[in-house]
Design a protein around this motif. Structure first.
Motif, PDB file in Angstrom:
ATOM      1  N   LYS A 234     -50.417 -18.004  48.091  1.00 14.23           N
ATOM      2  CA  LYS A 234     -49.098 -18.326  47.881  1.00 14.23           C
ATOM      3  C   LYS A 234     -48.467 -17.256  46.691  1.00 14.23           C
ATOM      4  N   TYR A 235     -48.906 -15.941  46.904  1.00 14.11           N
ATOM      5  CA  TYR A 235     -48.156 -14.968  46.234  1.00 14.11           C
ATOM      6  C   TYR A 235     -47.491 -13.973  47.234  1.00 14.11           C
ATOM      7  N   LYS A 236     -46.525 -13.380  46.404  1.00 17.73           N
ATOM      8  CA  LYS A 236     -45.549 -12.286  47.341  1.00 17.73           C
ATOM      9  C   LYS A 236     -45.290 -11.189  46.400  1.00 17.73           C
ATOM     10  N   ALA A 237     -45.198 -10.054  47.031  1.00 17.59           N
ATOM     11  CA  ALA A 237     -44.787  -8.899  46.334  1.00 17.59           C
ATOM     12  C   ALA A 237     -43.625  -8.958  45.607  1.00 17.59           C
ATOM     13  N   LYS A 238     -43.265  -8.634  44.342  1.00 15.45           N
ATOM     14  CA  LYS A 238     -41.908  -8.423  43.787  1.00 15.45           C
ATOM     15  C   LYS A 238     -41.509  -7.016  43.325  1.00 15.45           C
ATOM     16  N   GLY A 239     -42.142  -6.054  44.156  1.00 15.68           N
ATOM     17  CA  GLY A 239     -41.637  -4.571  43.727  1.00 15.68           C
ATOM     18  C   GLY A 239     -42.319  -3.808  44.458  1.00 15.68           C
ATOM     19  N   ASN A 240     -42.227  -2.670  44.205  1.00 17.20           N
ATOM     20  CA  ASN A 240     -42.853  -1.503  45.034  1.00 17.20           C
ATOM     21  C   ASN A 240     -44.478  -1.565  44.797  1.00 17.20           C
ATOM     22  N   ILE A 241     -45.253  -1.006  45.851  1.00 16.40           N
ATOM     23  CA  ILE A 241     -46.582  -1.031  45.947  1.00 16.40           C
ATOM     24  C   ILE A 241     -46.993   0.292  45.205  1.00 16.40           C
ATOM     25  N   ILE A 242     -48.118   0.182  44.428  1.00 17.06           N
ATOM     26  CA  ILE A 242     -48.717   1.571  43.872  1.00 17.06           C
ATOM     27  C   ILE A 242     -50.041   1.845  44.263  1.00 17.06           C
ATOM     28  N   GLU A 243     -50.097   3.186  44.498  1.00 17.65           N
ATOM     29  CA  GLU A 243     -51.659   3.548  44.917  1.00 17.65           C
ATOM     30  C   GLU A 243     -51.984   4.634  43.913  1.00 17.65           C
ATOM     31  N   LEU A 244     -53.247   4.421  43.276  1.00 14.75           N
ATOM     32  CA  LEU A 244     -53.634   5.186  42.257  1.00 14.75           C
ATOM     33  C   LEU A 244     -55.004   5.865  42.789  1.00 14.75           C
ATOM     34  N   TYR A 245     -55.188   7.105  42.489  1.00 18.00           N
ATOM     35  CA  TYR A 245     -56.368   8.018  43.054  1.00 18.00           C
ATOM     36  C   TYR A 245     -57.180   8.316  42.006  1.00 18.00           C
ATOM     37  N   HIS A 246     -58.210   7.462  41.916  1.00 16.61           N
ATOM     38  CA  HIS A 246     -59.202   7.713  40.669  1.00 16.61           C
ATOM     39  C   HIS A 246     -60.162   8.858  41.184  1.00 16.61           C
ATOM     40  N   ILE A 247     -60.591   8.995  42.459  1.00 15.25           N
ATOM     41  CA  ILE A 247     -61.610   9.795  42.750  1.00 15.25           C
ATOM     42  C   ILE A 247     -61.067  10.515  44.154  1.00 15.25           C
ATOM     43  N   GLU A 248     -60.449  11.830  44.073  1.00 16.16           N
ATOM     44  CA  GLU A 248     -59.710  12.087  45.181  1.00 16.16           C
ATOM     45  C   GLU A 248     -60.116  13.693  45.424  1.00 16.16           C
ATOM     46  N   ILE A 249     -59.344  14.513  46.356  1.00 15.71           N
ATOM     47  CA  ILE A 249     -59.688  15.809  46.655  1.00 15.71           C
ATOM     48  C   ILE A 249     -59.846  16.853  45.601  1.00 15.71           C
ATOM     49  N   HIS A 250     -59.438  16.729  44.451  1.00 13.94           N
ATOM     50  CA  HIS A 250     -59.475  17.745  43.338  1.00 13.94           C
ATOM     51  C   HIS A 250     -61.093  17.383  42.736  1.00 13.94           C
ATOM     52  N   ILE A 251     -61.665  16.119  42.978  1.00 13.46           N
ATOM     53  CA  ILE A 251     -62.883  15.919  42.500  1.00 13.46           C
ATOM     54  C   ILE A 251     -64.036  16.161  43.333  1.00 13.46           C
ATOM     55  N   THR A 252     -63.715  15.665  44.768  1.00 17.02           N
ATOM     56  CA  THR A 252     -64.617  15.764  45.639  1.00 17.02           C
ATOM     57  C   THR A 252     -64.145  16.379  46.959  1.00 17.02           C
ATOM     58  N   GLU A 253     -64.897  17.094  47.804  1.00 15.66           N
ATOM     59  CA  GLU A 253     -64.353  17.234  49.352  1.00 15.66           C
ATOM     60  C   GLU A 253     -64.646  16.319  50.136  1.00 15.66           C
ATOM     61  N   ASN A 254     -65.941  15.261  49.831  1.00 10.61           N
ATOM     62  CA  ASN A 254     -66.504  14.462  50.739  1.00 10.61           C
ATOM     63  C   ASN A 254     -65.250  12.955  50.526  1.00 10.61           C
ATOM     64  N   LYS A 255     -64.817  12.829  51.626  1.00 11.93           N
ATOM     65  CA  LYS A 255     -63.776  11.666  51.812  1.00 11.93           C
ATOM     66  C   LYS A 255     -64.455  10.417  51.547  1.00 11.93           C
ATOM     67  N   ASN A 256     -65.740  10.272  51.675  1.00  7.26           N
ATOM     68  CA  ASN A 256     -66.484   8.953  51.549  1.00  7.26           C
ATOM     69  C   ASN A 256     -66.451   8.647  50.186  1.00  7.26           C
ATOM     70  N   GLU A 257     -66.356   9.717  49.293  1.00 10.82           N
ATOM     71  CA  GLU A 257     -66.338   9.413  47.828  1.00 10.82           C
ATOM     72  C   GLU A 257     -65.146   9.082  47.008  1.00 10.82           C
ATOM     73  N   TYR A 258     -64.081   8.943  47.915  1.00  6.87           N
ATOM     74  CA  TYR A 258     -62.723   8.886  47.398  1.00  6.87           C
ATOM     75  C   TYR A 258     -62.749   7.278  47.015  1.00  6.87           C
ATOM     76  N   VAL A 259     -62.011   7.221  45.867  1.00  7.23           N
ATOM     77  CA  VAL A 259     -61.771   5.811  45.188  1.00  7.23           C
ATOM     78  C   VAL A 259     -60.318   5.858  45.127  1.00  7.23           C
ATOM     79  N   THR A 260     -59.712   4.746  45.298  1.00  7.59           N
ATOM     80  CA  THR A 260     -58.296   4.434  45.451  1.00  7.59           C
ATOM     81  C   THR A 260     -57.965   3.038  44.910  1.00  7.59           C
ATOM     82  N   GLU A 261     -57.070   2.856  43.991  1.00  4.34           N
ATOM     83  CA  GLU A 261     -56.701   1.702  43.589  1.00  4.34           C
ATOM     84  C   GLU A 261     -55.354   1.167  44.108  1.00  4.34           C
TER      85      GLU A 261
END
Length: 269
Positions: A234-261
């Motif tokens: 019984k939840y609903k969104a009440k604003g814009n959705i945020i994606e945070l990129y903790h492990i991304e292309i600047h840290i690794t070329e292996n996309k399997n290692e990416y971590v997104t929140e």
């Protein structure tokens, strides 16, 4: 006996090109003690001392004109002022290096944290504080567009604020409207989280947070999973959705290692 050094010897001792030494001679900054009929330039040990001073001052950002004036009219007072200038520059460099060291340590700790992180694909409810951000608004669909815009934003912020963003979190925003109709790859903004106050913030509140590992191409599946969880609870969104990129292309070329929140501001139905 007074020792003299050929220009080639000076070049090797100080790892400086002969072209630069000739340029210093041309502008009157470092003139050889003598020149033989064969054209060879010879420098005394006094000139080597002078060259050491020139190099040290150049490393600290002192211009050639200022160096020339200082070396031509040296005095106790001018030397004292020049030393104070050098000490100030050194202190600033130390401060910047300590900041850089701290940021690199934080980034390393962040990498270690996510190497050992286990709670992927588990919706969690958290209260998050207000966060200040530098934001670029626009329409971004491709990963390459987002990366380019984040780089532009970082360059702009660093230039304006003289601040290192080695450790700063980066992310994107999906409008609530697009998210609700399933347009998960249409981004309305990119941002950098700032340690200092800015004109734009991510609001304090209750958020659903969700971490996933791997390529962004599967993000639709994650958002659908999140929507099922929200409907059940019984939840609903009440604003814009945020994606945070903790492990991304600047840290690794292996996309399997990416971590997104994913972070979604919540309200009860």
């Amino acid at each position: 006996m007074k020792k003299f050094y050929k220009i080639g010897d000076v070049s090797k001792i100080y790892n400086i090109s002969t072209d630069i030494l000739r340029y210093y001679e041309k502008i009157g900054l470092l003139i050889p003690d003598s020149r033989k009929e064969n054209g060879y330039r010879y420098y005394s040990e006094k000139q080597l001392w002078k060259l050491s001073n020139i190099r040290n001052l150049r490393k600290l950002g002192v211009g050639l004109k200022e160096i020339t004036e200082f070396l031509e009219t040296r005095s106790i007072t001018k030397t004292e002022k020049m030393i104070d200038f050098q000490l100030e520059k050194i202190d600033k460099t130390i401060e910047q290096l300590l900041l850089l060291k701290s940021e690199l340590e934080n980034k390393k700790n962040n990498i270690i944290y996510f190497k050992n992180f286990k709670d992927y694909e588990k919706p969690m409810i958290k209260e998050l504080d207000e966060r200040y951000i530098y934001l670029t608004q626009g329409i971004f669909k491709e990963e390459s567009e987002i990366n380019l815009e984040l780089k532009r934003l970082k360059d702009k912020v660093e230039e304006e604020n003289d601040f290192l963003f080695t450790e700063s979190e980066i992310g994107t925003i999906i409008s609530q409207e697009d998210w609700e109709i399933g347009k998960y790859n249409d981004y309305s903004g990119t941002f950098i989280i700032s340690k200092d106050k800015t004109n734009t913030t991510l609001e304090k509140g209750i958020y659903l947070t969700y971490f996933f590992k791997g390529d962004y191409k599967n993000i639709d599946e994650h958002y659908e999973k999140i929507k099922i969880y929200m409907d059940r609870n019984k939840y609903k969104a009440k604003g814009n959705i945020i994606e945070l990129y903790h492990i991304e292309i600047h840290i690794t070329e292996n996309k399997n290692e990416y971590v997104t929140e994913i972070q979604i501001p919540l309200a009860k139905l």
